[in-house]
Motif scaffolding. Structure first.
Motif, PDB file in Angstrom:
ATOM      1  N   SER A 167      22.809  21.711  -4.990  1.00  0.00           N
ATOM      2  CA  SER A 167      23.895  20.979  -4.278  1.00  0.00           C
ATOM      3  C   SER A 167      24.793  20.193  -4.881  1.00  0.00           C
ATOM      4  O   SER A 167      26.034  20.274  -4.707  1.00  0.00           O
ATOM      5  N   LEU A 168      24.251  19.583  -6.064  1.00  0.00           N
ATOM      6  CA  LEU A 168      25.312  18.810  -6.786  1.00  0.00           C
ATOM      7  C   LEU A 168      25.889  19.699  -7.630  1.00  0.00           C
ATOM      8  O   LEU A 168      27.184  19.217  -7.931  1.00  0.00           O
ATOM      9  N   GLN A 169      25.327  20.767  -8.115  1.00  0.00           N
ATOM     10  CA  GLN A 169      26.081  21.788  -8.933  1.00  0.00           C
ATOM     11  C   GLN A 169      27.310  22.530  -8.257  1.00  0.00           C
ATOM     12  O   GLN A 169      28.315  22.619  -8.719  1.00  0.00           O
ATOM     13  N   ALA A 170      26.804  22.859  -6.977  1.00  0.00           N
ATOM     14  CA  ALA A 170      27.956  23.320  -6.136  1.00  0.00           C
ATOM     15  C   ALA A 170      29.096  22.469  -5.615  1.00  0.00           C
ATOM     16  O   ALA A 170      30.037  22.733  -5.870  1.00  0.00           O
ATOM     17  N   LYS A 171      28.803  21.163  -5.481  1.00  0.00           N
ATOM     18  CA  LYS A 171      29.694  20.179  -5.110  1.00  0.00           C
ATOM     19  C   LYS A 171      30.646  20.116  -6.424  1.00  0.00           C
ATOM     20  O   LYS A 171      31.791  19.978  -6.051  1.00  0.00           O
ATOM     21  N   ALA A 172      30.048  19.911  -7.656  1.00  0.00           N
ATOM     22  CA  ALA A 172      30.804  19.858  -8.838  1.00  0.00           C
ATOM     23  C   ALA A 172      31.750  21.030  -9.153  1.00  0.00           C
ATOM     24  O   ALA A 172      33.000  20.815  -9.473  1.00  0.00           O
ATOM     25  N   PHE A 173      31.412  22.319  -8.754  1.00  0.00           N
ATOM     26  CA  PHE A 173      32.086  23.503  -8.850  1.00  0.00           C
ATOM     27  C   PHE A 173      33.199  23.364  -7.540  1.00  0.00           C
ATOM     28  O   PHE A 173      34.406  23.637  -8.243  1.00  0.00           O
ATOM     29  N   HIS A 174      32.874  22.861  -6.617  1.00  0.00           N
ATOM     30  CA  HIS A 174      34.011  22.865  -5.553  1.00  0.00           C
ATOM     31  C   HIS A 174      35.126  21.920  -6.058  1.00  0.00           C
ATOM     32  O   HIS A 174      36.300  22.153  -5.775  1.00  0.00           O
ATOM     33  N   ASP A 175      34.646  20.635  -6.536  1.00  0.00           N
ATOM     34  CA  ASP A 175      35.573  19.551  -6.869  1.00  0.00           C
ATOM     35  C   ASP A 175      36.426  20.109  -8.041  1.00  0.00           C
ATOM     36  O   ASP A 175      37.577  19.892  -8.137  1.00  0.00           O
ATOM     37  N   SER A 176      35.786  20.929  -8.923  1.00  0.00           N
ATOM     38  CA  SER A 176      36.738  21.459 -10.067  1.00  0.00           C
ATOM     39  C   SER A 176      37.716  22.463  -9.586  1.00  0.00           C
ATOM     40  O   SER A 176      38.846  22.437 -10.026  1.00  0.00           O
ATOM     41  N   LEU A 177      37.262  23.303  -8.568  1.00  0.00           N
ATOM     42  CA  LEU A 177      38.170  24.155  -7.983  1.00  0.00           C
ATOM     43  C   LEU A 177      39.072  23.564  -7.313  1.00  0.00           C
ATOM     44  O   LEU A 177      40.642  24.022  -7.477  1.00  0.00           O
ATOM     45  N   ASP A 178      38.979  22.744  -6.481  1.00  0.00           N
ATOM     46  CA  ASP A 178      39.882  21.802  -5.921  1.00  0.00           C
ATOM     47  C   ASP A 178      40.925  21.218  -6.933  1.00  0.00           C
ATOM     48  O   ASP A 178      42.201  21.361  -6.673  1.00  0.00           O
ATOM     49  N   THR A 179      40.700  20.574  -7.936  1.00  0.00           N
ATOM     50  CA  THR A 179      41.441  20.078  -8.722  1.00  0.00           C
ATOM     51  C   THR A 179      42.287  21.156  -9.464  1.00  0.00           C
ATOM     52  O   THR A 179      43.476  20.722  -9.584  1.00  0.00           O
ATOM     53  N   SER A 185       2.895  17.424   0.562  1.00  0.00           N
ATOM     54  CA  SER A 185       4.070  16.530  -0.076  1.00  0.00           C
ATOM     55  C   SER A 185       4.460  16.928  -1.500  1.00  0.00           C
ATOM     56  O   SER A 185       5.594  16.949  -1.894  1.00  0.00           O
ATOM     57  N   VAL A 186       3.422  17.887  -2.078  1.00  0.00           N
ATOM     58  CA  VAL A 186       3.796  18.206  -3.394  1.00  0.00           C
ATOM     59  C   VAL A 186       4.841  19.497  -3.234  1.00  0.00           C
ATOM     60  O   VAL A 186       5.785  19.583  -3.841  1.00  0.00           O
ATOM     61  N   LEU A 187       4.589  20.388  -2.137  1.00  0.00           N
ATOM     62  CA  LEU A 187       5.581  21.484  -2.077  1.00  0.00           C
ATOM     63  C   LEU A 187       6.816  20.891  -1.492  1.00  0.00           C
ATOM     64  O   LEU A 187       7.759  21.435  -1.734  1.00  0.00           O
ATOM     65  N   TYR A 188       6.879  20.001  -0.711  1.00  0.00           N
ATOM     66  CA  TYR A 188       8.238  19.338  -0.191  1.00  0.00           C
ATOM     67  C   TYR A 188       9.035  18.692  -1.478  1.00  0.00           C
ATOM     68  O   TYR A 188      10.306  19.057  -1.489  1.00  0.00           O
ATOM     69  N   LYS A 189       8.486  18.132  -2.258  1.00  0.00           N
ATOM     70  CA  LYS A 189       8.950  17.521  -3.599  1.00  0.00           C
ATOM     71  C   LYS A 189       9.415  18.989  -4.503  1.00  0.00           C
ATOM     72  O   LYS A 189      10.457  18.853  -4.995  1.00  0.00           O
ATOM     73  N   ASP A 190       8.538  19.674  -4.673  1.00  0.00           N
ATOM     74  CA  ASP A 190       9.117  21.117  -5.268  1.00  0.00           C
ATOM     75  C   ASP A 190      10.209  21.617  -4.596  1.00  0.00           C
ATOM     76  O   ASP A 190      11.210  22.339  -5.197  1.00  0.00           O
ATOM     77  N   TYR A 191      10.442  21.565  -3.493  1.00  0.00           N
ATOM     78  CA  TYR A 191      11.468  22.169  -2.645  1.00  0.00           C
ATOM     79  C   TYR A 191      12.800  21.320  -2.573  1.00  0.00           C
ATOM     80  O   TYR A 191      13.727  21.804  -3.014  1.00  0.00           O
ATOM     81  N   LYS A 192      12.529  19.825  -2.551  1.00  0.00           N
ATOM     82  CA  LYS A 192      13.861  19.066  -2.331  1.00  0.00           C
ATOM     83  C   LYS A 192      14.350  18.820  -3.652  1.00  0.00           C
ATOM     84  O   LYS A 192      15.523  18.772  -3.736  1.00  0.00           O
ATOM     85  N   THR A 193      13.748  18.865  -4.676  1.00  0.00           N
ATOM     86  CA  THR A 193      14.583  18.524  -6.107  1.00  0.00           C
ATOM     87  C   THR A 193      15.480  19.681  -6.274  1.00  0.00           C
ATOM     88  O   THR A 193      16.548  19.153  -6.897  1.00  0.00           O
ATOM     89  N   PRO A 194      14.897  20.882  -6.343  1.00  0.00           N
ATOM     90  CA  PRO A 194      15.914  21.844  -6.814  1.00  0.00           C
ATOM     91  C   PRO A 194      16.916  22.233  -5.856  1.00  0.00           C
ATOM     92  O   PRO A 194      18.104  22.511  -6.285  1.00  0.00           O
ATOM     93  N   HIS A 195      16.714  21.923  -4.544  1.00  0.00           N
ATOM     94  CA  HIS A 195      17.834  21.823  -3.628  1.00  0.00           C
ATOM     95  C   HIS A 195      18.963  20.967  -3.736  1.00  0.00           C
ATOM     96  O   HIS A 195      20.326  21.026  -3.676  1.00  0.00           O
ATOM     97  N   GLU A 196      18.509  19.622  -4.073  1.00  0.00           N
ATOM     98  CA  GLU A 196      19.387  18.591  -4.464  1.00  0.00           C
ATOM     99  C   GLU A 196      20.385  19.113  -6.002  1.00  0.00           C
ATOM    100  O   GLU A 196      21.297  18.858  -6.010  1.00  0.00           O
ATOM    101  N   SER A 197      19.521  19.643  -6.689  1.00  0.00           N
ATOM    102  CA  SER A 197      20.222  20.160  -7.960  1.00  0.00           C
ATOM    103  C   SER A 197      21.229  20.876  -7.664  1.00  0.00           C
ATOM    104  O   SER A 197      22.442  20.964  -8.201  1.00  0.00           O
TER     105      SER A 197
END
Length: 73
Positions: free
Chosen positions: A39-51, A25-37
């Motif tokens: 993903s959010l950065q990539a989505k923000a970058f993509h939205d910025s480029l789209d604009t 469970s600790v390893l899963y949380k260590d994997y999931k948190t950076p992955h979400e971060s």
């Protein structure tokens, strides 16, 4: 003596199973948190480029020279 050994083995395996569940469970949380971060950065970058692309396309359309219409009779 056999009974005590069985109790010790059962206790050992119960502890090992509990420790492995907690570790997973600790390893899963260590994997999931950076992955979400990321993903959010990539989505923000993509939205910025789209604009930016949309803005450039609208500028290009507004600055495009109008060609005279030719009619063939």
């Amino acid at each position: 003596m056999g009974y005590v050994l069985r109790v010790r083995m059962a206790s050992f395996f119960a502890g090992a199973a509990t420790a492995s569940c907690i570790g997973l469970s600790v390893l899963y949380k260590d994997y999931k948190t950076p992955h979400e971060s990321i993903s959010l950065q990539a989505k923000a970058f993509h939205d910025s480029l789209d604009t930016r692309i949309s803005t450039l396309e609208s500028l290009r359309q507004s600055e495009a020279p109008q060609l005279p219409q030719t009619t063939t009779d």
